[in-house]
Scaffold this active site. Sequence first.
Site, PDB file in Angstrom:
ATOM      1  N   GLY A   1       0.801  -1.217   0.000  1.00 64.97           N
ATOM      2  CA  GLY A   1       0.000   0.000   0.000  1.00 64.97           C
ATOM      3  C   GLY A   1       0.832   1.265   0.000  1.00 64.97           C
ATOM      4  O   GLY A   1       0.678   2.129  -0.851  1.00 64.97           O
ATOM      5  N   GLU A   2       1.749   1.380   0.946  1.00 68.79           N
ATOM      6  CA  GLU A   2       2.613   2.557   1.042  1.00 68.79           C
ATOM      7  C   GLU A   2       4.080   2.171   0.923  1.00 68.79           C
ATOM      8  O   GLU A   2       4.956   2.939   1.305  1.00 68.79           O
ATOM      9  CB  GLU A   2       2.390   3.253   2.388  1.00 68.79           C
ATOM     10  CG  GLU A   2       0.994   3.785   2.573  1.00 68.79           C
ATOM     11  CD  GLU A   2       0.799   4.406   3.947  1.00 68.79           C
ATOM     12  OE1 GLU A   2       1.622   4.171   4.848  1.00 68.79           O
ATOM     13  OE2 GLU A   2      -0.190   5.123   4.112  1.00 68.79           O
ATOM     14  N   GLU A   3       4.348   0.995   0.411  1.00 69.65           N
ATOM     15  CA  GLU A   3       5.719   0.504   0.335  1.00 69.65           C
ATOM     16  C   GLU A   3       6.153   0.343  -1.121  1.00 69.65           C
ATOM     17  O   GLU A   3       5.366  -0.055  -1.965  1.00 69.65           O
ATOM     18  CB  GLU A   3       5.847  -0.831   1.070  1.00 69.65           C
ATOM     19  CG  GLU A   3       5.564  -0.714   2.551  1.00 69.65           C
ATOM     20  CD  GLU A   3       5.577  -2.055   3.256  1.00 69.65           C
ATOM     21  OE1 GLU A   3       5.487  -3.099   2.582  1.00 69.65           O
ATOM     22  OE2 GLU A   3       5.680  -2.051   4.479  1.00 69.65           O
TER      23      GLU A   3
END
Length: 84
Positions: free
Chosen positions: A6-8
């Site tokens: 997701g945010e990686e």
Amino acid sequence: MSRYGGEEFACILPETGLAGAKAVAEQIRQEVLRLAVPHRRSQVAEVVTVSLGVVTARCVQGEPAVYLMALADQQLYAAKIEGR
């Protein structure tokens, strides 16, 4: 560089040692700070920041890539804790 979660994001740097990988990570960190993107909902910083985990290894035939990703994930979360 590609989105890993997701945010990686993952950045694979062939034939790059630890010093080189750390230098690339630091350059990414500084560039994100330079952009100064507002982060109004953050309780940590007024602008968007990044936490980076760095792992280097030699490829070994039969060694699953999942192992390296787990090591990088450990480094990422250590960086997040240190940064806060």
